[in-house]
Each structure stands twice: as structure tokens, then as C-alpha cells.
Design an enzyme around this catalytic site. Sequence first.
Site, PDB file in Angstrom:
ATOM      1  N   GLU A  14       0.818  -1.222   0.000  1.00  0.00           N
ATOM      2  CA  GLU A  14       0.000   0.000   0.000  1.00  0.00           C
ATOM      3  C   GLU A  14       0.851   1.272   0.000  1.00  0.00           C
ATOM      4  O   GLU A  14       0.821   2.061   0.958  1.00  0.00           O
ATOM      5  CB  GLU A  14      -0.945   0.009   1.197  1.00  0.00           C
ATOM      6  CG  GLU A  14      -2.032  -1.018   1.096  1.00  0.00           C
ATOM      7  CD  GLU A  14      -3.162  -0.793   2.098  1.00  0.00           C
ATOM      8  OE1 GLU A  14      -2.946  -0.114   3.098  1.00  0.00           O
ATOM      9  OE2 GLU A  14      -4.256  -1.319   1.857  1.00  0.00           O
ATOM     10  N   GLU A  44      -6.783  -7.567  -0.569  1.00  0.00           N
ATOM     11  CA  GLU A  44      -7.167  -7.385   0.838  1.00  0.00           C
ATOM     12  C   GLU A  44      -8.582  -6.857   0.910  1.00  0.00           C
ATOM     13  O   GLU A  44      -8.968  -5.963   0.152  1.00  0.00           O
ATOM     14  CB  GLU A  44      -6.279  -6.332   1.507  1.00  0.00           C
ATOM     15  CG  GLU A  44      -4.948  -6.800   1.984  1.00  0.00           C
ATOM     16  CD  GLU A  44      -4.250  -5.688   2.773  1.00  0.00           C
ATOM     17  OE1 GLU A  44      -4.940  -4.925   3.469  1.00  0.00           O
ATOM     18  OE2 GLU A  44      -3.021  -5.586   2.663  1.00  0.00           O
TER      19      GLU A  44
HETATM   20  C1  GLA Z   1      -4.251  -2.234   4.934  1.00  0.00           C
HETATM   21  C2  GLA Z   1      -2.890  -2.869   5.112  1.00  0.00           C
HETATM   22  C3  GLA Z   1      -2.932  -4.061   6.027  1.00  0.00           C
HETATM   23  C4  GLA Z   1      -3.839  -3.824   7.200  1.00  0.00           C
HETATM   24  C5  GLA Z   1      -5.208  -3.477   6.691  1.00  0.00           C
HETATM   25  C6  GLA Z   1      -6.231  -3.313   7.803  1.00  0.00           C
HETATM   26  O1  GLA Z   1      -4.938  -2.714   3.880  1.00  0.00           O
HETATM   27  O2  GLA Z   1      -2.289  -3.247   3.916  1.00  0.00           O
HETATM   28  O3  GLA Z   1      -1.609  -4.305   6.455  1.00  0.00           O
HETATM   29  O4  GLA Z   1      -3.335  -2.777   7.966  1.00  0.00           O
HETATM   30  O5  GLA Z   1      -5.120  -2.264   6.008  1.00  0.00           O
HETATM   31  O6  GLA Z   1      -7.482  -2.971   7.301  1.00  0.00           O
END
Ligand code: GLA
Length: 671
Positions: free
Chosen positions: A153, A309
Site C-alpha cells: 500500500e 485485501e
Molecule cells: C491495509 C494494510 C494491512 C492492514 C489493513 C487493515 O490494507 O495493507 O496491512 O493494515 O489495512 O485494514
Amino acid sequence: MSPSPRPLPGGIHYGGDYNPEQWPEETWAEDAKLMQEAGVTMVTVGVFSWARIQPDYAQWEFDWLDRLMDLFAAHGIGVDLATGTASPPVWLVRLDKDVLPVTADGVRLEFGSRQHYCPSSDAYYKAAGKLVRKLAKRYAKHPALALWHINNEYGDHVTECFCPASAQHFRRWLKQRYSTVDALNHAWGTAFWSQHYASFGYVEPPRTAPGPVNPTQLLDWRRFCSYALLRLHRMEREILRQHSPGIPATTNFMSMMKELDYWEWAKHEDVVSDDAYPDPADPASHVGAALNYDLMRSLKGGKPWLLLEQAPSGVSWRPVNVPKPPGLQRLWSLQALARGADGIMYFQWRQSRAGAEKFHSALLPHRGTASRGWQETVRFGAELGRLAEVAGSRTAAQTAIVLDWDSWWALEGTDHPSERMRWRDLLRPWYDALYARGVTVDFVPPDADLSPYRLVLAPNLYLLRTEHAQRMAAYVHEGGHLVCGPFSGVVDEHDHLHAGGAPGPLRQVLGVVVDEFWPIPDGETVRVGEEAQASLWSEWLVPEGAETLLSYAAGVLGVLDGLPAVTRNSWGRGSARYLSCHLGGFGLGSVLDGALTEAEVLPVLDGAPPSGVEAVRRGPYLFLLNHTDREAAIPAPPGTDLLTGEQVGEHLRLGPLGAAVIRTTPTETES
Ligand code: GLA
């Protein structure tokens, strides 16, 4: 030349982030067994493992990761192996404090969270490169390795840094962009407010200043910040290409994110992946999710992407974290599949017992296998197995929405007629109208080939390069249909106003010119035509050949009453509509209906789906998703519902949060 990366193994991927460093090794073995039980095919490992792999400057520990990779290989589970560079270990930031990023106010952020690195830090660049090289060399041939997961991210917490190293990097980038300081002075309009630069050496990032900062400096800063993070990503990608050829790589995007120009980024992805966290407490969040998924599909021209995710239930980072009711994670996952995903993954596999995310839901919750969450995990894994044939098929669209990050950044600059013109707010009603009509859309960059589309929408293109406008005009001339929203064609790539006024280079094709912008005060609306309402924005519009479709009935201070608000111009073999105001649902819907009819765009079903029901076609598969808490009757074509294996007839009934994935016969798929 290195071979092009092989595709991921077929089928729909199912799994989630696995953070082994939080658990003893006995738990790993149990996890691998449970993963098999749930039908997990791939796990993301090592996102936050840098400190475990390299606990100190000269200390490297890979044995544990070797054992974990072997364990997954033995269980037939693929690994999306992270390069681990998103959260540098403490020794690195203590060795060189300049690794830590600095805010616009000059505050250096401390260690103790994650993503604490300056995108232009040399020490970070080198240390990250070293880690990636070691990982790539060690695991390139490991049988469990399915995909590389670069960083994590980008821009989640830190998208910009104002430290001296960043300033120097910014100057280098500007020098490359402009060659001469005269060109920079021209582009930045530095004749204004005595801002002339005699040399690049005087330039700094747009730190907190006494008043409004030069808008082109801000725009270039946005461009630079997206580039600076992309440079890090490319460094890692290159190392992986060298030492692990043939293995595909991705980095998880964050849906439609302002700070990163994902058109540029996607060029460096083998497969696009997204992290999506729609809020279960927001009754319309599935529409926003659909929009983001359409973007993910579009970033590589329709190629399947991965939902890497999402939360199985609640998250832990909103002020109030409402869980997903039973069935919702299934429905929202099927939605991603409908819109082109070939993988449904989650954050995370096993719920943490310590740390900032200990209350974040997981596929295997604290209560273990007795929990309702686990039951859903297993049930959905089995269902996905039945959908394997969907993988690889394409979601097709006849309508495109133009999205330009340059324009987004410039639109949300300072000192405009109204601060309320925000890209997402302008876009959303347009997307909502199409969604409600069961019309699937792609997103396209401003330099795209528009010829595959019957209809092209530009809800806002505040910044519009002449060459892009020319492409749009040529598209219309050849028979395409264009609908353009307000405050478009206003400035060029330097954020300088187009000569003669808006819509600048679209003036001819739209057949209108704007005399003056008339933003609407907060809380007020103006009436357009008989019934439509506009908010935020209106314009004093002068037709130059276009016909008036709707006029202002009661405008701001009564000044625009009777003047054109929405126009249509014939241009070559096509048409170009212009909306000079921000129209609400009903009014916008009627303008878009006219354009959809003229462009002969076909919705997914015959007519709009029932309210709250989403209809998307992916290849021969028709996805019907009931986002309501009521039963819905849907006029659907006959076929086989892959979820139940049963034949469905013309009148399908779906229960609350119910879904069907109908394999239709080829003749019915023609659209
Ligand atoms: C992001 C991050 C993860 C985690 C999620 C929680 O997507 O990539 O590591 O922190 O948020 O929602």
C-alpha cells in the site's frame, strides 16, 4: 532479456495476509491445515517481516522463512511473497534519522507505527534494495512462490516528505522536466507575486507558507510525489526481474486514490491488485466498491485483477467499526469477482492478539473454528471452488469514464471559484446513475483510444491538454458520443487558463463557451428545467451552435434564469453534451438517459435492475447481487446458477444479500 512473467496458476485465488512472526511455529502447522480445510490457495506472507528477517544491521535470519515456505509448498498453498519494505526496522532509522519522513510543517515523524520512510531517502533505498535482492535470490525457485508482493500500500500513511533530501530530489526532477529555469518560471507563472527563480537551486517543496502557494508548484509537487514512490517500486521490480525472472509481481493499490497516478503505476504491474474496505455501516458503500473495482479492471485494459485485501468483517481503524452481517462478505466478494477479479483475499488469516490491529477481523477469528466468521470462511472457500471456470473471463463495457490524475490534482488546488469541486464528489452521481441503470463502465486515461466505446463521459476535466481534447473531438467526429461535466477544459498542463475561456480546446466540439463561473453557495440549490436541481456549481453559458436541452429556471441571485444549463451539439457523425452545473440524481439521470439512448448503449438486463440489485456480465456469466435486506424478483435470462448448480428460469428470486452467478448460453450473451 528476461522472460515475461508466467501467469498465476488458474482458478480463483482465495486466502489472505499471513503474519507468521506473530505466532509460534506450532501454530503455523495448524494454520496450514486449516487453510487447506478452507480451500485457501494463496497467502500473502512477509508484509511486515523486515525486522524478523534482518533484526539488526548485520544480522540476517531466513531459516524461519525457509521452513514456512516449505510448509506451504507441502500443503499446496501458493505464496504471494512480500518484499517487506513497507516497515523498516528500528536500527535503520537510528543509523540514519533521515530515513524518517518530514511533514510540510517540518515535523520529523517518529518510529513506532509503520511506513516511516522518506520516499527520497538514499539510506532507505539502499537498505530496501539489499533486502529485496536477498529475498529474490533465495526464493526465486521455491515451489511455493506464486507472486511477488512489492512493498505494501504505497502512500497509505506517507505520500510526501519535505526533508532536505526530498527537496533536492524535487529539484532534480524539475530540472529534468523543464531543462531551463526560464521554462520553470513560465510554467509556474512566477511573474505573479514576485516569485521569479534565478536558478533551480532556490526551489523548495511547497512547505507551509504564509498564504496560498503557487498552484503549479503544488501540481508539480503532486506529480513528483507520485513519481518518487513509483521510483522505489520500480527499483524493487527491477531487482525481482533480474533475480527472479518469470515470477509475476504486484503491489496492492488502494482503490481510487488521489495521491498516486495509477495509470502510470499500472504500467509496472504484471497483475493489478487492490485493497478495498467498504464500510458496512454505509448503505451505499457497495456502489463505491463497484466503482473502485471497475477502475482496477480498467488499469490494465480489462485484464483480471486480484482483490488482495478486504476485511472478513469489521476493521479497526474507523472511529466506529461495524462488522459485516452474515452473508455480506460473500456478497461483496462476488461483486469483486463480477467486476473482473480473479482472486478474493483478505486481511488477514489469523486475528492478531497484540498490536494496533488486534481488533481487526480475520478469516480465523479469536474464537477459533467455533466462530461464525470461520464458518463463513470455510463455506465461501467451497463456493469459490465452484466458480473456478469464471477465472480469466472479461467484464465488457460500452461506456467509459475519463479519469486523469493530473486534472484531479489541479482541480483540488487552491483559490478556485469554489473549494467544493472535488473529483470524487463530482464523479459519484454520474457513476451512481449508470450503476442504477445496470450499465457497466470502464475507466480510461485522457490519452486512451476511445473508439471501442459507444459513449464517453467526462464528469470533470478541469485540466485538459489540447492533444487530449483533440482526441476526444476526433472520437465524436467519427460517430462517438461525449458527455462533459462542468468546469472542464479550463486550464492547460501548467494550470494556465486556456485562452478564450472554458471549455478551451473542447469549445468547438461542445459548441459552447463559458462567460463566467457561478458557484452555488453551500446548502443552496438552483432549479434546472422543470424539476432538476443543481448544487455546488453553475455557469453563465453561451451557446455557439449547440442546442439547449435544459435551462436554468432559478439560478444564483436569479442572474442565470433562462440561460442554457445543459446543451447538445452535433459534431461530425457524433454528439457532444455539456452540463454547466452539478446536477443531482434525477436531472443527471435524464441527461444521461438521452445520451445512452443516442449512443445505443445496452444495459446488462433488459431495463434497469430492481433497486438495490446489481447486474454485471462477465464473459458468459451473469452476476446478480441483491444488496438489500428484502427478497428481490429479477427478470433474468435462463441458465445454470454456478453457486447452486441449478437451472434458473426467467423469474429469479434472490433472498436478502443473495446472489446468483448464471452461466448463460452464448446467444444470450450477445450484447
Ligand atoms: C491495509 C494494510 C494491512 C492492514 C489493513 C487493515 O490494507 O495493507 O496491512 O493494515 O489495512 O485494514
